[in-house]
Design an enzyme around this catalytic site. Structure first.
Site, PDB file in Angstrom:
ATOM      1  N   GLU A 239       0.825  -1.206   0.000  1.00  0.00           N
ATOM      2  CA  GLU A 239       0.000   0.000   0.000  1.00  0.00           C
ATOM      3  C   GLU A 239       0.863   1.262   0.000  1.00  0.00           C
ATOM      4  O   GLU A 239       0.830   2.058   0.960  1.00  0.00           O
ATOM      5  CB  GLU A 239      -0.969  -0.022   1.184  1.00  0.00           C
ATOM      6  CG  GLU A 239      -1.968  -1.150   1.073  1.00  0.00           C
ATOM      7  CD  GLU A 239      -3.115  -1.078   2.059  1.00  0.00           C
ATOM      8  OE1 GLU A 239      -2.963  -0.419   3.103  1.00  0.00           O
ATOM      9  OE2 GLU A 239      -4.165  -1.668   1.795  1.00  0.00           O
TER      10      GLU A 239
ATOM     11  N   GLU B 174      -6.259  -8.027  -1.009  1.00  0.00           N
ATOM     12  CA  GLU B 174      -6.670  -8.129   0.396  1.00  0.00           C
ATOM     13  C   GLU B 174      -8.161  -7.836   0.507  1.00  0.00           C
ATOM     14  O   GLU B 174      -8.701  -7.006  -0.236  1.00  0.00           O
ATOM     15  CB  GLU B 174      -5.958  -7.083   1.273  1.00  0.00           C
ATOM     16  CG  GLU B 174      -4.502  -7.308   1.500  1.00  0.00           C
ATOM     17  CD  GLU B 174      -3.910  -6.225   2.404  1.00  0.00           C
ATOM     18  OE1 GLU B 174      -4.658  -5.609   3.196  1.00  0.00           O
ATOM     19  OE2 GLU B 174      -2.706  -5.973   2.290  1.00  0.00           O
TER      20      GLU B 174
END
Ligand code: GAL
Length: 672
Positions: free
Chosen positions: A149, A309
């Site tokens: 991320e 995710e």
């Protein structure tokens, strides 16, 4: 499809359990039981992989990769830059970020690194290259997961250290050549902010410059540029010994980085999806937001993406964290596949015992092993994904409708000190997209640099900025027969936030002239009539003038603008351009878009009027392969008429005339 089957699994952090070999052995057994075929390894494992500077310990990782391989579990291998080990931050504090206020971060948390720092780049290069050498050719390692991320999930995820300032100045020099050019582009004579030396340029800061909108825009562009450069260095490092594809996990409407600029460096787009299910009983807002994000990710490369995710149960970082109610895990996972994902991966496989994420949902919890609702739901989904793998192989969504969604527009629009300070680009985009979602029309989300070819309908809500070349592209699109819609506060400024003077850049196509924009309070209501109904005009209302030949479809019904246009249509070439001069609610947008989609010759795959909460997407492949996903985001059974006859691709059940879908159900259909 990426790999032999839809990937199912998720983040696996065995580095937290190295002193419990029995747990690691149990993990593999449970993974098989849960139909897990792929895990992401090593995402935050820098300290375990390099406990001391330059001393690597990769043996544990090798044992785990091999053990997983014995059971045919594939591995997405991460580079560990997402979190820095303490030896690194202690010895090289300059590798940590400096905040906008000039304060250097202390060690801790994650995503704390300066992407310019030569030391950070050198250290990460060394370990990435070593990981690549050791594992980059292993049979069951299939993909590089770069960092985690990027940018972290902070309001300002950029580093403001001196090295970054210098790099920013160099980037500006390269872009503008001379200070004169920059001063002109920035309108910097305002408040006497003319730059006379490059060293006077500094990143936006709360105690310094926040009012030079073009500078803020350039800083954001620079941050993407610099992060991309960092990422390219990681790519070069893993490529030293491996030619596996690379990805990095993007985030949910993340404003900090322009993913449109990062896509070309990556082989595969992947992202992390955490919708707020069950915030209210109406799941549609969460479903629409997740759908939009899936579409953004798919549209970046117009290829299947990976859901990297998602939570199998609840998250742990919202004010309140509901678990997924029965049916929602299946539905939200199927939603990803329906929008073009070739995977359903989770954060995370096993719940850690301590620290910040100890209560975050995981496939294996603290208690009861496989005997949990979550584990059973995951297992059931895994079975279904196995069944669907062959079916969706070689397919992806190919919508004929597109929403213009552009990071630079987002930045400029929301930074502008304009008619309202609370303008939310995302809220507006979602309101417009919801109308298409409800109609079951799949859309791409493309940016202003993308081609408009192949679409019949394009909508551009709050398209404040017009990048060079964009107006010409839209003009050609409409000329060639496309239907285009845009709204108030569009076509306002160029790419350095200089307002256009004279006309809207598409004045000839839209057939309108903008005069002023009002942001009235609730005490000054207004309305307009469209079709046979009256709708409220929202809190942004433009006064526009229709050119000759422009059809004025709706007008303001009250106040000083009474009789002035709200909705206009203008034929241009073989197509038509629509303009909405006022903000309006879902009740209007629903009807407006239904008409536009019909005009563009688009209907959903079922040719059906869908009940609220139900939507449809379609993945198509070569040889006329066509797989239709029908999703019901209501916690009750829905029944509705659908044109044509269909076969349930999984059960073989035949449907003719009517479809029935259970609470939070998703059915997968093939056309007969
Ligand atoms: C993601 C992150 C994961 C984990 C997860 C929790 O943003 O990549 O490492 O923290 O959130 O929801």
């Amino acid at each position: 499809m990426f790999g032999e089957h839809i990937l199912h699994g998720g983040d696996y952090n065995p580095d937290q359990w190295l002193d419990h070999p029995e747990v690691l052995e149990e993990d593999v057994r449970l993974m098989k039981e849960a139909n897990v075929n792929c895990v992401s390894l090593g995402i935050f494992a820098w300290a375990a992989l390099e406990p001391e500077e330059g001393k690597y310990d990769f043996d544990w990782m090798e044992r785990i990769i091999d053990r997983l391989g014995e059971d045919e579990i594939q591995v997405v291998l991460a580079t560990p830059s997402g979190a820095m080990p303490h030896w690194l931050t202690q010895k090289y504090p300059e590798a940590m970020q400096v905040q906008a206020d000039g304060k250097r971060n202390l060690p801790g948390k994650r995503h704390n690194f300066c992407y310019t720092s030569p030391v950070m780049r050198k250290k990460i290069h060394a370990i990435d290259s070593a990981l690549s050498e050791r594992f980059g050719r292993k049979k069951n390692v299939i993909l590089w997961h770069l960092s985690n991320e990027l940018g972290g999930n902070f309001a300002d995820s950029s580093c403001h250290c001196e090295l970054c300032q210098e790099a920013f100045r160099d980037w500006l020099k390269e872009k503008y050549g001379t200070l004169d050019n920059l001063n002109r582009a920035y309108w910097s004579s305002f408040w006497s902010h003319t730059y006379s030396d490059w060293s006077q340029l500094h990143s936006p800061a709360p105690h310094g410059e926040t009012t030079m909108t073009a500078l803020t825009l350039d800083w954001k562009r620079f941050v993407t540029h610099q992060m991309s450069e960092f990422t390219r260095e990681e790519i070069a490092a893993v490529r030293e010994h491996s030619d596996l594809p690379v990805t990095t996990n993007f985030m949910y409407f993340f404003k900090g980085l322009d993913y449109g600029k990062m896509r070309d460096d990556l082989d595969i787009i992947s992202w992390d999806n955490y919708p707020f299910w069950h915030k209210t009983k109406d799941e549609v807002p969460a479903a629409v937001k997740a759908a939009a994000n899936h579409n953004i990710m798919r549209s970046l490369k117009k290829q299947p993406f990976l859901l990297m995710e998602s939570t199998p149960s609840s998250v742990s970082w919202r004010e309140f964290n509901p678990v997924k109610r029965p049916g929602m895990h299946m539905l939200s996972s199927m939603q990803a596949v329906a929008h073009g994902s070739d995977s359903v991966q989770y954060f995370q496989w096993r719940k850690g015992r301590g620290a910040f994420e100890q209560f975050h949902g995981a496939v294996v919890g603290h208690k009861n092993g496989s005997n949990t609702r979550t584990f059973r739901q995951v297992t059931e989904l895994g079975e279904r994904l196995n069944r669907l793998s062959g079916l969706i192989d070689g397919t992806v969504n190919r919508p004929k409708a597109a929403v213009i969604f552009d990071w630079e527009n987002w930045w400029a629009l929301e930074d502008a000190s304009g008619p309202r300070q609370d303008i939310s680009y995302i809220d507006c985009i979602l309101e417009h997209y919801q109308a298409m979602w409800e109609a079951g029309i799949d859309t791409d989300f493309i940016n202003m640099d993308d081609s408009l070819e192949g679409y019949s309908f394009v909508t551009a809500p709050l398209n404040y900025m017009y990048k060079p070349g964009y107006a010409e592209k839209v003009r050609k699109f409409v000329e060639d027969g496309g239907i285009f819609a845009t709204t108030y506060f569009s076509g306002i400024a160029d790419d350095t936030d200089l307002c256009f003077t004279g006309h809207h850049p598409l004045a000839d196509v839209l057939g309108i002239e903008q005069e002023e924009i009002d942001a009235p309070s609730e005490e000054f209501p207004n309305s307009f009539c469209y079709g046979d109904k009256t709708y409220a005009a929202g809190n942004l209302r433009e006064l526009i003038h229709a050119a000759e030949g422009t059809e004025v479809v709706s007008v303001y019904e009250e106040d000083y603008v009474k009789g002035e246009p709200v909705v206009t249509a203008h034929s241009f070439g073989k197509g038509k351009a629509w303009y909405l001069a006022a903000a309006a609610g879902e009740d209007f947008l629903r009807v407006f878009y239904k008409d536009r989609l019909r005009e563009a010759g688009l209907e959903n795959a079922l040719g059906a009027e869908l009940p609220y909460g139900v939507t449809v997407t379609e993945r198509v492949g070569d040889g006329g392969k066509e797989i239709v996903f029908v999703m019901n985001f209501r916690d009750e059974t829905v029944k509705f008429p659908a044109a044509g006859s269909w076969t349930d691709a999984e059960s073989g059940q035949k449907y003719g005339g009517t479809l029935e879908i259970g609470p939070f159900g998703c059915i997968v259909l093939k056309r007969d």
